[in-house]
Design an enzyme around this catalytic site. Structure first.
Site, PDB file in Angstrom:
ATOM      1  CG  ASP A  87      79.027  28.447  40.110  1.00 39.69           C
ATOM      2  OD1 ASP A  87      79.848  28.429  41.054  1.00 39.69           O
ATOM      3  OD2 ASP A  87      79.182  29.169  39.116  1.00 39.69           O
ATOM      4  CG  HIS A  88      82.518  24.515  43.693  1.00 37.22           C
ATOM      5  ND1 HIS A  88      83.095  24.610  42.466  1.00 37.22           N
ATOM      6  CD2 HIS A  88      83.453  24.951  44.569  1.00 37.22           C
ATOM      7  CE1 HIS A  88      84.336  25.080  42.592  1.00 37.22           C
ATOM      8  NE2 HIS A  88      84.582  25.295  43.864  1.00 37.22           N
ATOM      9  CG  HIS A 130      83.454  29.135  40.053  1.00 36.49           C
ATOM     10  ND1 HIS A 130      82.381  28.290  40.060  1.00 36.49           N
ATOM     11  CD2 HIS A 130      84.539  28.353  39.788  1.00 36.49           C
ATOM     12  CE1 HIS A 130      82.789  27.051  39.812  1.00 36.49           C
ATOM     13  NE2 HIS A 130      84.100  27.068  39.644  1.00 36.49           N
TER      14      HIS A 130
HETATM   15  C1  BG6 Z   1      86.861  24.698  39.791  1.00 41.44           C
HETATM   16  C2  BG6 Z   1      87.891  24.964  38.741  1.00 41.44           C
HETATM   17  O1  BG6 Z   1      85.575  24.895  39.294  1.00 41.44           O
HETATM   18  O2  BG6 Z   1      87.093  25.604  40.879  1.00 41.44           O
HETATM   19  C3  BG6 Z   1      89.279  24.763  39.286  1.00 41.44           C
HETATM   20  O3  BG6 Z   1      87.682  24.073  37.650  1.00 41.44           O
HETATM   21  C4  BG6 Z   1      89.480  25.613  40.517  1.00 41.44           C
HETATM   22  O4  BG6 Z   1      90.279  25.056  38.315  1.00 41.44           O
HETATM   23  C5  BG6 Z   1      88.352  25.422  41.499  1.00 41.44           C
HETATM   24  O5  BG6 Z   1      90.697  25.184  41.111  1.00 41.44           O
HETATM   25  C6  BG6 Z   1      88.461  26.434  42.624  1.00 41.44           C
HETATM   26  O6  BG6 Z   1      87.519  26.125  43.613  1.00 41.44           O
HETATM   27  P1  BG6 Z   1      87.781  26.479  45.148  1.00 41.44           P
HETATM   28  O7  BG6 Z   1      86.521  26.067  45.824  1.00 41.44           O
HETATM   29  O8  BG6 Z   1      88.968  25.696  45.575  1.00 41.44           O
HETATM   30  O9  BG6 Z   1      88.027  27.955  45.182  1.00 41.44           O
END
Ligand code: BG6
Length: 511
Positions: A192-193, A255
């Site tokens: 989960d980044h 997230h």
């Molecule tokens: C991803 C989603 O996991 O997270 C995307 O699939 C989203 O739709 C992105 O744009 C948002 O990540 P960050 O790090 O740019 O907030």
């Protein structure tokens, strides 16, 4: 198997990284640049190879040339600063054709790995990165099991999978069962980044390493919490995926519920993977379920429509490529959540996320209750409550907002703030989430990866909302113009005319 995996935690051993789907976007844009950065930072083990496993038939040299070109595009700055290192890095890249649906290709991959590990004298400690569409996870895992690619006799094996982990509660359980047929829970790394973001981790440090935040971090002093993850752009060329997902599955289920869990969790007894994840899962298990008849009042969904912005016509969601022309998929969600436990009883958590909003910004705002006796109420020229702002991105930082006397006669009060910007640190390079997460997996540290019980708990919360949307056509889908903060109905969640969503904290930049 379990013992082997545990024994090796905490140290970085010589190892192999196999990337299924190595010719895809994620591998090109995120994974390879992250691995290259780890290489530049001298964080990779001495003996280390990446095996690209993609469906294209090509030889090693051609693959290296392609990686070289991609790196110049997607890791441009790192390559510019370290051109010589790119050359040596490429020597660590190998390739084997693997068509994910073709069983025999996995037998061939096994033979290839055996030969390469013997030739280069690398133990078969292997991470398999599933950089492939989720419907292939169980197919690939099945093929791997068949050919013993999960066998830990000659080295540990770990798999990394990307969200979505299932499409609903039932499909998440089903996926888990299929993966568990060949892998233990501690071999499965669900990425989960958001958890890999330095600033999300800093929420724990802010809370648990300072004496003055934690005593007020509860229902006695906190009035409400707002979590916003806004994006300026629309779905772009991801319409095919997004139309089967929507903002609830794409951002909230994973997230943002994870961020909520970090904000709301109890301090772990010790700072290790199991203890931290034990605490965060308790939060997810304490989310008050939203019943079908409560969905309309507690969850607002929206979809962006064609809008003329700054002399440009932005497409509406339904006009995006690969989106059904009558799609009801939500590109915006705002919801009100309660965490039913002793710390948070009756404190609302408001979460919103959306595409095509005015700014790109992710932040958490803790709104404190007003002082018990408002001596200066009549004289206050700003809101009387205090806030703690945790800016996740961009311009990461932490700020507190409080009342100050306006100089001069009388006692007029205005809100001022103290803000700390990450960019002010001498050592202020914030690593990309993928760098941190890949390195953690290489070491065997799963703290920042989602555990199966957490995934299940968040699906359990989200499922009834998705079902209500699907089954009850009376629940509105509100349309909103691009470059606005979504449907104005999202303010109704506060149930108080005086309250509405806060604009992003101005002292921190947005994009
Ligand atoms: C991803 C989603 O996991 O997270 C995307 O699939 C989203 O739709 C992105 O744009 C948002 O990540 P960050 O790090 O740019 O907030």
């Amino acid at each position: 198997m379990e013992e082997n995996n545990k024994k090796k935690k905490g140290t970085i051993e010589n190892q192999i990284l196999v990337i299924f789907g190595s010719n895809g976007d994620l591998a090109k844009r995120k994974l390879m640049p992250a691995i290259f950065q780890l290489y530049i930072d001298n964080l990779l083990p001495e003996n280390f190879v990446v095996i690209g496993a993609g469906s294209q038939e090509k030889d090693e040299l051609t693959n290296r040339k392609e990686v070289n070109v991609n790196m110049k595009e997607f890791a441009a700055e790192a390559v510019k600063q370290n051109p010589e290192m790119l050359k040596t890095f490429l020597n660590h890249i190998y390739y084997q054709k693997v068509h994910n649906q073709t069983e025999e290709d996995f037998g061939a991959l096994k033979t290839y790995i055996d030969a390469l590990s013997a030739k280069l004298n690398i133990p078969q400690n292997i991470i398999y990165y599933f950089s492939i569409p989720p419907f292939l996870y169980e197919v690939v895992a099945g093929h791997m099991i068949k050919f013993g690619l999960n066998n830990e006799e000659n080295g540990w094996k770990r798999i990394i999978i990307e969200k979505p982990f299932g499409y609903s509660y039932d499909t998440a359980i089903d996926l888990d069962t299929k993966l568990r047929a060949g892998f233990n829970e501690d071999q499965i790394y669900r990425i989960d980044h958001y958890l890999g973001k330095e600033t999300v981790q800093n929420i724990m440090v802010t809370r648990f390493s300072n004496g003055f935040f934690e005593p007020i971090w509860n229902r006695k002093y906190i009035d409400r919490v707002e979590i916003t993850a806004a994006e300026k752009i629309g779905v772009g060329n991801r319409g095919g995926y997004y139309d089967t997902s929507g903002a609830m599955r794409d951002m909230i289920q994973n997230h943002l519920l994870q961020v909520l869990a970090v904000v709301a969790m109890e301090p772990p007894s010790i700072f290790d993977s199991e203890s931290i994840r034990n605490e965060s899962v308790k939060v997810l298990q304490s989310l008050r379920p939203i019943k079908p008849h409560e969905v309309a009042a507690n969850v607002v969904r929206g979809q962006y429509i064609e809008t003329y912005v700054d002399e440009v016509t932005e497409k509406g969601y339904r006009q995006e490529k690969d989106v059904k022309p009558n799609s009801k998929t939500e590109t915006f969600v705002a919801l009100k959540i309660f965490v039913d436990n002793w710390r948070w009883g009756d404190v609302p958590f408001y979460i919103r996320t959306g595409k095509h909003l005015p700014d790109r910004v992710t932040e958490v705002v803790i709104h404190l209750k007003p002082a018990p006796h408002l001596l200066f109420k009549q004289r206050c020229v700003a809101q009387s409550t205090n806030m703690i702002i945790l800016r996740i991105s961009p311009d990461a930082g932490v700020a507190v907002d409080f009342g100050m006397k306006i100089p001069g006669a009388g006692y007029k009060v205005q809100n001022v703030n103290m803000a700390f910007h990450y960019s002010d640190l001498a050592q202020n390079k914030i690593s990309e989430a993928y760098e941190r997460l890949l390195l953690d997996c290489m070491i065997g540290d799963s703290t920042l990866y989602a555990r199966a019980d957490a995934v299940k708990a968040s699906w359990k919360f989200v499922d009834p909302i998705l079902n209500a949307w699907e089954n009850n056509p009376d629940i509105p889908l509100y349309f909103y113009e691009c470059n606005t903060w979504g449907p104005k109905e999202s303010n109704l969640l506060f149930g108080d005319k005086e309250l509405k969503w806060r604009a992003p904290f101005k002292k921190f930049k947005t994009e």
